[in-house]
Design an enzyme around this catalytic site. Sequence first.
Site, PDB file in Angstrom:
ATOM      1  N   ASP A   1      15.905  46.289   4.854  1.00 26.68           N
ATOM      2  CA  ASP A   1      16.028  47.059   6.091  1.00 26.68           C
ATOM      3  C   ASP A   1      17.109  46.338   6.906  1.00 26.68           C
ATOM      4  OD1 ASP A   1      15.287  48.769   8.307  1.00 26.68           O
ATOM      5  OD2 ASP A   1      14.296  47.019   9.154  1.00 26.68           O
ATOM      6  N   LEU A   2      17.680  47.002   7.887  1.00 25.71           N
ATOM      7  CA  LEU A   2      18.765  46.378   8.657  1.00 25.71           C
ATOM      8  C   LEU A   2      18.280  45.797   9.993  1.00 25.71           C
ATOM      9  CD1 LEU A   2      21.835  45.835   9.012  1.00 25.71           C
ATOM     10  CD2 LEU A   2      22.011  48.125  10.002  1.00 25.71           C
ATOM     11  N   ASP A   3      17.848  46.695  10.880  1.00 26.32           N
ATOM     12  CA  ASP A   3      17.455  46.271  12.230  1.00 26.32           C
ATOM     13  C   ASP A   3      16.186  45.421  12.174  1.00 26.32           C
ATOM     14  OD1 ASP A   3      19.447  47.853  13.775  1.00 26.32           O
ATOM     15  OD2 ASP A   3      18.432  49.539  12.839  1.00 26.32           O
TER      16      ASP A   3
ATOM     17  N   THR B   1      19.362  44.427  16.314  1.00 26.13           N
ATOM     18  CA  THR B   1      19.998  45.456  17.143  1.00 26.13           C
ATOM     19  C   THR B   1      19.004  46.122  18.084  1.00 26.13           C
ATOM     20  OG1 THR B   1      19.697  46.835  15.239  1.00 26.13           O
ATOM     21  CG2 THR B   1      21.927  46.052  15.636  1.00 26.13           C
TER      22      THR B   1
ATOM     23  N   LYS C   1      10.788  50.988  16.454  1.00 27.05           N
ATOM     24  CA  LYS C   1      11.388  50.266  15.322  1.00 27.05           C
ATOM     25  C   LYS C   1      11.163  51.064  14.036  1.00 27.05           C
ATOM     26  CE  LYS C   1      11.628  45.617  17.080  1.00 27.05           C
ATOM     27  NZ  LYS C   1      11.145  44.231  17.041  1.00 27.05           N
TER      28      LYS C   1
ATOM     29  N   SER D   1      18.059  51.620   5.276  1.00 27.54           N
ATOM     30  CA  SER D   1      17.859  51.670   6.729  1.00 27.54           C
ATOM     31  C   SER D   1      17.816  53.104   7.245  1.00 27.54           C
ATOM     32  CB  SER D   1      19.011  50.920   7.412  1.00 27.54           C
ATOM     33  OG  SER D   1      19.052  51.204   8.794  1.00 27.54           O
ATOM     34  N   ALA D   2      17.067  53.312   8.327  1.00 28.45           N
ATOM     35  CA  ALA D   2      17.020  54.637   8.972  1.00 28.45           C
ATOM     36  C   ALA D   2      18.263  54.884   9.819  1.00 28.45           C
ATOM     37  CB  ALA D   2      15.777  54.737   9.857  1.00 28.45           C
TER      38      ALA D   2
ATOM     39  N   LYS E   1      10.968  56.906   7.092  1.00 25.05           N
ATOM     40  CA  LYS E   1       9.866  55.990   6.789  1.00 25.05           C
ATOM     41  C   LYS E   1       8.682  56.412   7.667  1.00 25.05           C
ATOM     42  CE  LYS E   1      13.302  52.290   6.299  1.00 25.05           C
ATOM     43  NZ  LYS E   1      13.870  51.065   6.865  1.00 25.05           N
TER      44      LYS E   1
ATOM     45  N   GLU F   1      11.188  44.223   5.083  1.00 26.00           N
ATOM     46  CA  GLU F   1      10.978  45.145   6.215  1.00 26.00           C
ATOM     47  C   GLU F   1      10.278  44.476   7.390  1.00 26.00           C
ATOM     48  OE1 GLU F   1      11.008  47.851   7.897  1.00 26.00           O
ATOM     49  OE2 GLU F   1      12.076  49.216   6.586  1.00 26.00           O
ATOM     50  N   ASP F   2      10.672  44.871   8.606  1.00 22.88           N
ATOM     51  CA  ASP F   2       9.996  44.342   9.797  1.00 22.88           C
ATOM     52  C   ASP F   2       9.106  45.378  10.487  1.00 22.88           C
ATOM     53  OD1 ASP F   2      12.226  45.876  10.739  1.00 22.88           O
ATOM     54  OD2 ASP F   2      12.004  44.914  12.689  1.00 22.88           O
TER      55      ASP F   2
HETATM   56  C1  G6P Z   1      16.418  51.745  12.775  1.00 19.30           C
HETATM   57  C2  G6P Z   1      15.916  51.216  14.108  1.00 19.30           C
HETATM   58  C3  G6P Z   1      15.462  52.340  15.007  1.00 19.30           C
HETATM   59  C4  G6P Z   1      16.560  53.384  15.127  1.00 19.30           C
HETATM   60  C5  G6P Z   1      16.921  53.928  13.759  1.00 19.30           C
HETATM   61  C6  G6P Z   1      18.066  54.945  13.817  1.00 19.30           C
HETATM   62  O1  G6P Z   1      15.327  52.175  12.026  1.00 19.30           O
HETATM   63  O2  G6P Z   1      14.848  50.314  13.909  1.00 19.30           O
HETATM   64  O3  G6P Z   1      15.132  51.818  16.274  1.00 19.30           O
HETATM   65  O4  G6P Z   1      16.155  54.456  15.973  1.00 19.30           O
HETATM   66  O5  G6P Z   1      17.335  52.837  12.944  1.00 19.30           O
HETATM   67  O6  G6P Z   1      19.233  54.292  14.216  1.00 19.30           O
HETATM   68  P1  G6P Z   1      20.596  55.025  14.595  1.00 19.30           P
HETATM   69  O7  G6P Z   1      21.607  53.916  14.590  1.00 19.30           O
HETATM   70  O8  G6P Z   1      20.873  56.036  13.536  1.00 19.30           O
HETATM   71  O9  G6P Z   1      20.397  55.657  15.917  1.00 19.30           O
HETATM   72 MG    MG Z   2      13.692  47.335  11.041  1.00 21.56          MG
END
Ligand code: G6P
Ligand code: MG
Length: 219
Positions: A8-10, A16, A44, A113-114, A144, A168-169
């Site tokens: 996962d990224l964030d 972020t 998140k 990542s989402a 997710k 994943e967090d």
């Molecule tokens: C991650 C973050 C979420 C965020 C989503 C979409 O999952 O944890 O907080 O809303 O990405 O991010 P974006 O950059 O597409 O708005």
């Molecule tokens: Mg995350």
Amino acid sequence: MIKACIFDLDGVIVDTAVYHYQAWKRLANELGFDFTEHQNEQLKGVSRVRSLELILGWGNVSKTPVEQTELATRKNQWYVEMINRMQPSEILPGAKEFLQTAKAAGLKTALGSASKNSATILERVGLLPLFDAIVDGNHVTASKPDPEVFLKGAEALGLNSAECVVFEDAIAGVQAAKAGSMKVVGIGSPEVLTEADLVIAGLHEMTLEKLQALDLLQK
Ligand code: G6P
Ligand code: MG
């Protein structure tokens, strides 16, 4: 045998969440209500569109679909302005090192990542070359805890679920990995990420030994 790590990224590679928080707070304030860090926690792993729906609900504000698209776009513009200024120093402790260790050991790496901004972020912090595949919000239709993002990550690497470990967090992210029949390392606290196979505070605590030990786990 474990052949790949899907991250996962964030909250795993970079933090972020603080930028998402600032941008959502600015939007909420413009709409006349406040937005707390506690509420931000609940976003998140949640897509941009769904996050906006939740925020409007918390503020008791109702908007048409067209207005919602405009609001989400505005929030994203502020967010992109902030991530465009990100520096490599914002990589979370141990993330770059573990990516390098994994690649040196012959493991494949993917992003799951989402976010629709993941390529910008990885580019800004200089981690793009360490990923063999990127699957993000631009490539999936289900969020997710649906496993789509991780299944597509495995597919992009040419591997099956049993060969991939997810990092994943978010609770929804851990559930997504489990729904995709993958082993999952939770990043955070064991009290929160109860369904993870292993929980560590951050990638600085991850080793190849811990990774291979997951292979032997039946869960
Ligand atoms: C991650 C973050 C979420 C965020 C989503 C979409 O999952 O944890 O907080 O809303 O990405 O991010 P974006 O950059 O597409 O708005
Ligand atoms: Mg995350």
